[in-house]
Design a protein around this motif. Structure first.
Motif, PDB file in Angstrom:
ATOM      1  N   ALA A 203       7.746  -3.022  -5.539  1.00 20.80           N
ATOM      2  CA  ALA A 203       6.922  -1.931  -5.014  1.00 20.80           C
ATOM      3  C   ALA A 203       7.622  -1.290  -3.822  1.00 20.80           C
ATOM      4  CB  ALA A 203       5.549  -2.466  -4.604  1.00 20.80           C
ATOM      5  N   THR A 204       7.943  -0.007  -3.952  1.00 22.67           N
ATOM      6  CA  THR A 204       8.684   0.706  -2.909  1.00 22.67           C
ATOM      7  C   THR A 204       7.759   1.624  -2.144  1.00 22.67           C
ATOM      8  OG1 THR A 204      10.710   0.622  -4.227  1.00 22.67           O
ATOM      9  CG2 THR A 204      10.632   2.236  -2.448  1.00 22.67           C
ATOM     10  N   ARG A 205       7.878   1.594  -0.823  1.00 21.63           N
ATOM     11  CA  ARG A 205       7.045   2.434   0.021  1.00 21.63           C
ATOM     12  C   ARG A 205       7.814   2.825   1.284  1.00 21.63           C
ATOM     13  NH1 ARG A 205       2.443   0.833   3.410  1.00 21.63           N
ATOM     14  NH2 ARG A 205       3.584   2.303   4.697  1.00 21.63           N
ATOM     15  N   PRO A 206       7.419   3.933   1.939  1.00 19.28           N
ATOM     16  CA  PRO A 206       8.092   4.333   3.178  1.00 19.28           C
ATOM     17  C   PRO A 206       7.719   3.419   4.331  1.00 19.28           C
ATOM     18  CG  PRO A 206       6.293   5.832   2.675  1.00 19.28           C
ATOM     19  CD  PRO A 206       6.418   4.923   1.500  1.00 19.28           C
ATOM     20  N   THR A 207       8.637   3.254   5.278  1.00 15.90           N
ATOM     21  CA  THR A 207       8.377   2.448   6.460  1.00 15.90           C
ATOM     22  C   THR A 207       9.100   3.058   7.653  1.00 15.90           C
ATOM     23  OG1 THR A 207       8.447   0.197   7.348  1.00 15.90           O
ATOM     24  CG2 THR A 207      10.340   0.919   6.064  1.00 15.90           C
ATOM     25  N   PHE A 208       8.853   2.541   8.839  1.00 10.22           N
ATOM     26  CA  PHE A 208       9.433   3.059  10.073  1.00 10.22           C
ATOM     27  C   PHE A 208       9.227   4.567  10.188  1.00 10.22           C
ATOM     28  CE2 PHE A 208      11.889  -0.895   9.582  1.00 10.22           C
ATOM     29  CZ  PHE A 208      11.623  -1.472  10.820  1.00 10.22           C
TER      30      PHE A 208
ATOM     31  N   ALA B 214       0.815  -1.212   0.000  1.00  9.41           N
ATOM     32  CA  ALA B 214       0.000   0.000   0.000  1.00  9.41           C
ATOM     33  C   ALA B 214       0.852   1.267   0.000  1.00  9.41           C
ATOM     34  CB  ALA B 214      -0.919   0.002   1.217  1.00  9.41           C
ATOM     35  N   ASP B 215       0.291   2.328  -0.577  1.00  5.36           N
ATOM     36  CA  ASP B 215       0.891   3.669  -0.540  1.00  5.36           C
ATOM     37  C   ASP B 215       2.307   3.699  -1.114  1.00  5.36           C
ATOM     38  OD1 ASP B 215      -1.406   4.579   0.555  1.00  5.36           O
ATOM     39  OD2 ASP B 215      -0.610   5.026   2.534  1.00  5.36           O
ATOM     40  N   CYS B 216       2.472   3.120  -2.290  1.00  2.45           N
ATOM     41  CA  CYS B 216       3.808   3.067  -2.912  1.00  2.45           C
ATOM     42  C   CYS B 216       4.217   4.442  -3.438  1.00  2.45           C
ATOM     43  CB  CYS B 216       3.817   2.057  -4.053  1.00  2.45           C
ATOM     44  SG  CYS B 216       3.525   0.368  -3.511  1.00  2.45           S
TER      45      CYS B 216
ATOM     46  N   LEU C  41       7.559   2.283  -8.398  1.00  2.83           N
ATOM     47  CA  LEU C  41       7.294   0.941  -8.902  1.00  2.83           C
ATOM     48  C   LEU C  41       8.320   0.599  -9.977  1.00  2.83           C
ATOM     49  CD1 LEU C  41       3.406   1.055  -9.413  1.00  2.83           C
ATOM     50  CD2 LEU C  41       4.623  -0.010  -7.503  1.00  2.83           C
ATOM     51  N   ASP C  42       8.644  -0.679 -10.054  1.00  2.00           N
ATOM     52  CA  ASP C  42       9.525  -1.158 -11.118  1.00  2.00           C
ATOM     53  C   ASP C  42       9.182  -2.622 -11.374  1.00  2.00           C
ATOM     54  OD1 ASP C  42      11.427  -1.154 -13.055  1.00  2.00           O
ATOM     55  OD2 ASP C  42      13.147  -0.921 -11.712  1.00  2.00           O
ATOM     56  N   VAL C  43       9.571  -3.127 -12.533  1.00  2.00           N
ATOM     57  CA  VAL C  43       9.348  -4.531 -12.873  1.00  2.00           C
ATOM     58  C   VAL C  43      10.689  -5.164 -13.198  1.00  2.00           C
ATOM     59  CG1 VAL C  43       8.204  -6.151 -14.428  1.00  2.00           C
ATOM     60  CG2 VAL C  43       7.029  -4.058 -13.742  1.00  2.00           C
ATOM     61  N   ASP C  44      11.025  -6.227 -12.470  1.00  2.00           N
ATOM     62  CA  ASP C  44      12.282  -6.941 -12.703  1.00  2.00           C
ATOM     63  C   ASP C  44      12.212  -7.740 -14.011  1.00  2.00           C
ATOM     64  OD1 ASP C  44      13.150  -5.902 -10.368  1.00  2.00           O
ATOM     65  OD2 ASP C  44      13.126  -7.768  -9.220  1.00  2.00           O
ATOM     66  N   PRO C  45      13.353  -8.150 -14.539  1.00  2.00           N
ATOM     67  CA  PRO C  45      13.359  -8.928 -15.792  1.00  2.00           C
ATOM     68  C   PRO C  45      12.487 -10.184 -15.748  1.00  2.00           C
ATOM     69  CG  PRO C  45      15.567  -8.181 -15.271  1.00  2.00           C
ATOM     70  CD  PRO C  45      14.714  -7.828 -14.092  1.00  2.00           C
ATOM     71  N   ASP C  46      12.318 -10.778 -14.544  1.00  2.00           N
ATOM     72  CA  ASP C  46      11.507 -11.987 -14.446  1.00  2.00           C
ATOM     73  C   ASP C  46      10.014 -11.693 -14.284  1.00  2.00           C
ATOM     74  OD1 ASP C  46      11.420 -10.994 -11.901  1.00  2.00           O
ATOM     75  OD2 ASP C  46      12.081 -12.838 -10.900  1.00  2.00           O
ATOM     76  N   GLY C  47       9.644 -10.403 -14.365  1.00  2.00           N
ATOM     77  CA  GLY C  47       8.247 -10.029 -14.266  1.00  2.00           C
ATOM     78  C   GLY C  47       7.768  -9.729 -12.868  1.00  2.00           C
TER      79      GLY C  47
ATOM     80  N   SER D 160      11.238   7.004   7.834  1.00  2.00           N
ATOM     81  CA  SER D 160      12.688   7.152   7.921  1.00  2.00           C
ATOM     82  C   SER D 160      13.430   6.234   6.954  1.00  2.00           C
ATOM     83  CB  SER D 160      13.157   6.865   9.352  1.00  2.00           C
ATOM     84  OG  SER D 160      12.790   5.556   9.756  1.00  2.00           O
ATOM     85  N   LEU D 161      12.751   5.208   6.452  1.00  2.00           N
ATOM     86  CA  LEU D 161      13.368   4.281   5.515  1.00  2.00           C
ATOM     87  C   LEU D 161      12.426   4.001   4.343  1.00  2.00           C
ATOM     88  CD1 LEU D 161      14.843   1.553   7.921  1.00  2.00           C
ATOM     89  CD2 LEU D 161      16.137   3.328   6.730  1.00  2.00           C
ATOM     90  N   LEU D 162      13.003   3.575   3.229  1.00  2.00           N
ATOM     91  CA  LEU D 162      12.222   3.100   2.097  1.00  2.00           C
ATOM     92  C   LEU D 162      12.472   1.602   1.946  1.00  2.00           C
ATOM     93  CD1 LEU D 162      12.836   5.875  -0.588  1.00  2.00           C
ATOM     94  CD2 LEU D 162      10.727   5.431   0.644  1.00  2.00           C
ATOM     95  N   CYS D 163      11.412   0.816   1.775  1.00  2.00           N
ATOM     96  CA  CYS D 163      11.590  -0.612   1.576  1.00  2.00           C
ATOM     97  C   CYS D 163      10.934  -1.027   0.261  1.00  2.00           C
ATOM     98  CB  CYS D 163      11.006  -1.410   2.744  1.00  2.00           C
ATOM     99  SG  CYS D 163       9.224  -1.294   2.930  1.00  2.00           S
ATOM    100  N   THR D 164      11.526  -1.992  -0.400  1.00  2.00           N
ATOM    101  CA  THR D 164      10.993  -2.530  -1.651  1.00  2.00           C
ATOM    102  C   THR D 164      10.445  -3.920  -1.376  1.00  2.00           C
ATOM    103  OG1 THR D 164      12.556  -1.250  -2.977  1.00  2.00           O
ATOM    104  CG2 THR D 164      11.513  -3.147  -4.028  1.00  2.00           C
ATOM    105  N   ILE D 165       9.180  -4.131  -1.742  1.00  2.00           N
ATOM    106  CA  ILE D 165       8.464  -5.354  -1.397  1.00  2.00           C
ATOM    107  C   ILE D 165       8.115  -6.129  -2.661  1.00  2.00           C
ATOM    108  CG2 ILE D 165       6.360  -6.253  -0.296  1.00  2.00           C
ATOM    109  CD1 ILE D 165       6.369  -3.717   1.447  1.00  2.00           C
TER     110      ILE D 165
END
Length: 281
Positions: free
Chosen positions: A76-81, A61-63, A66-72, A84-89
């Motif tokens: 999805a990147t969103r803020p966390t903590f 949620a709340d990305c 966004l990006d798509v890896d070669p394998d499809g 203070s940090l960005l995480c990619t899920i």
């Protein structure tokens, strides 16, 4: 788009979670998309959660990117903590991969003239009697006092550099003269100086205005992510080493408490009401 799926039914005239969830879930189960994206709006968040639960898949949620890896795989990147940090899920084992994206995070692409894509009509397997929720009254946004920061063309914002909540009226006054929306940085919300709906940044609103004036805002990474899509950023700060000067287009090293009233008066003299209305619209 090359291909558009559409469902037309009177039941969908007003948003209700049950019929919209049913419609979108049926589309996904029929056509099997790899990725399903929705806007992180009030309605989009409500709908996305219900659809993801029904489909037994993951939802990021709340990305903010966004990006798509070669394998499809969808990254999805969103803020966390607390921003203070960005995480990619990644959603590795379930399909579709779902995410909601904050309004104005993505730049509007240029229009490309091309032949119309294919339109596929899909039926809604539901009748009004199946829907528990009934719409009694509708209050449009224009009757609301809430902010419209995400879609404003001009935004004026203030930070801790203003010194006190009383000084925030200087931001109000400049925004009023410009016909602009006003916002603030996260510390002002944490101190209770401004409501959360006025916060700009990773954990607040993402904006993409034509003009953004930041007064007394240091420009930490949480704030930068929410404003760097603006066409023109004007930063006012007493600290010449403030991070905001690293990405502002125009930097003014001075006390915002002295400059804001002068800017307000200068714009008031130079802008007629007609021009202010044009800026606001």
């Amino acid at each position: 788009a090359d291909l558009v799926y559409t469902i037309t039914n009177d039941i969908l005239a007003d948003y209700r979670n049950e019929p919209y969830s049913k419609a979108l879930t049926d589309l996904v189960e029929t056509y099997k998309p790899e990725v399903l994206l929705l806007g992180a709006t009030t309605l989009g968040r409500d709908l996305a959660g219900a659809v993801a639960t029904t489909l037994l898949t993951g939802l990021t949620a709340d990305c903010t990117a966004l990006d798509v890896d070669p394998d499809g795989s969808l990254a999805a990147t969103r803020p966390t903590f607390g921003g203070s940090l960005l995480c990619t899920i990644y959603t590795l084992n379930f399909r579709p991969q779902m995410a909601t994206i904050r309004p104005r995070v993505m730049a509007m692409p240029d229009r490309i003239e091309r032949p119309l894509g294919r339109l596929v009509e899909h039926p809604l397997a539901m009748v009004e009697e199946d829907v528990i929720t009934k719409v009694l009254k509708f209050l449009p946004d224009r009757d609301s006092t809430k902010s419209n920061l995400a879609y404003a063309d001009v935004v004026v914002a203030g930070g801790l550099g203003l010194g006190s909540p009383e000084n925030f009226q200087l931001v109000h006054q400049l925004a009023s003269v410009l016909g602009a929306e006003y916002g603030c940085s996260r510390p002002l919300v944490q101190k209770g100086w401004q409501p959360a709906e006025r916060q700009i940044g990773q954990t607040g609103k993402t904006i993409r205005p034509k003009l953004y004036i930041a007064a007394g805002i240091s420009g930490a990474i949480q704030h930068r992510v929410g404003v760097e899509g603006a066409d023109l950023i004007v930063a006012i700060n007493t600290d010449k080493n403030a991070p905001i000067f690293d990405f502002a287009h125009v930097g003014i090293v001075t006390d915002a408490l002295h400059l804001l009233p002068k800017l307000t008066e200068a714009f008031r003299r130079r802008l007629s009401p007609h021009i202010r209305d044009r800026i606001a619209s």
